[in-house]
Design an enzyme around this catalytic site. Structure first.
Site, PDB file in Angstrom:
ATOM      1  N   ASP A 171       0.871  -1.166   0.000  1.00  9.70           N
ATOM      2  CA  ASP A 171       0.000   0.000   0.000  1.00  9.70           C
ATOM      3  C   ASP A 171       0.917   1.228   0.000  1.00  9.70           C
ATOM      4  O   ASP A 171       2.140   1.096   0.170  1.00  9.70           O
ATOM      5  CB  ASP A 171      -0.887  -0.032   1.247  1.00  9.70           C
TER       6      ASP A 171
ATOM      7  N   ASP B   9      -0.317   5.164   0.935  1.00 15.94           N
ATOM      8  CA  ASP B   9      -0.663   6.180   1.928  1.00 15.94           C
ATOM      9  C   ASP B   9      -0.695   5.599   3.335  1.00 15.94           C
ATOM     10  O   ASP B   9      -1.375   4.609   3.601  1.00 15.94           O
ATOM     11  CB  ASP B   9      -2.030   6.792   1.604  1.00 15.94           C
TER      12      ASP B   9
END
Length: 219
Positions: free
Chosen positions: A8, A10
């Site tokens: 991922d 953020d």
């Protein structure tokens, strides 16, 4: 046997979740809707259109269209991240760890490709990744597994052979829904959440991922 790693972005590689919260609060306050940073947790990991649609549905009275709010949230968050975003603790170390393992890496994010490009250039991490993929190209964002499944396909690796690193509940759900192993480095507001039992491992920092954990996950 783990054959690929999916990250991922953020809140995991870049400390951007507080900046997304700030952007969301600022934009919604500007259209007459009061959202607290704590409420943001419910939509963490979703795409911007999904986040905006969710909050507009909760608060029907707002002074701008959904499309206008989406554009403002994106542009405000992108500006905040470009100005103030910094790498999370352990981000470079874990990328080097898997580079030494000679495993293919993908970045699969709910953010737009425009923001992904901003972040990988700002942090100088583009060379680590063979695939950069955004959920904007999928019908659904996280917790739907589509963005991870597409990233795995682009890497040429089966879903069951992927290890995903996430920081949000929706991200963990997306990884497990895609039949992938998942390591969660929980956001501050998610620490101690009993739901994280579904993750294969939960660690407080990317710096805590080591050879022992790798062998355990790869057994």
């Amino acid at each position: 046997m783990i054959g690929a790693i999916i990250f991922d972005m953020d809140g995991l590689l870049i400390d951007s979740e507080p900046l997304w919260r700030d952007a969301l609060v600022e934009v919604f306050n500007g259209v007459g809707v009061s959202i607290t940073p704590e409420q943001f947790q419910a939509t963490m990991g979703m795409t911007t259109p999904e986040v905006v649609a969710y909050w507009c549905a909760q608060y029907a009275s707002h002074s701008k269209s959904v499309e206008e709010i989406i554009q403002e949230v994106d542009s405000t968050a992108h500006r905040f991240i470009a100005e103030r975003g910094v790498a999370r603790e352990g981000a470079y170390e874990i990328l080097e760890f898997f580079k030494e393992k000679k495993l293919p890496l993908a970045l699969a994010s709910s953010s737009t490709m425009h923001l992904i490009d901003i972040v990988v250039e700002k942090l100088a991490i583009r060379p680590y990744f063979q695939v950069l993929h955004s959920a904007e190209f999928e019908l659904y964002g996280k917790p739907h597994p589509a963005v991870n499944i597409s990233a795995a396909k682009k890497l040429g690796v089966g879903q069951h052979a992927c290890l995903v690193f996430e920081d949000s509940w929706n991200g963990v759900l997306a990884a497990k829904a895609g039949s992938m192993k998942c390591v969660c480095v929980p956001d501050e507001n998610l620490k101690g959440d009993a739901r994280l039992v579904i993750a294969d491992e939960v660690i407080p920092s990317l710096l805590k991922f080591d050879e022992v954990l790798w062998k355990k996950l790869n057994a």
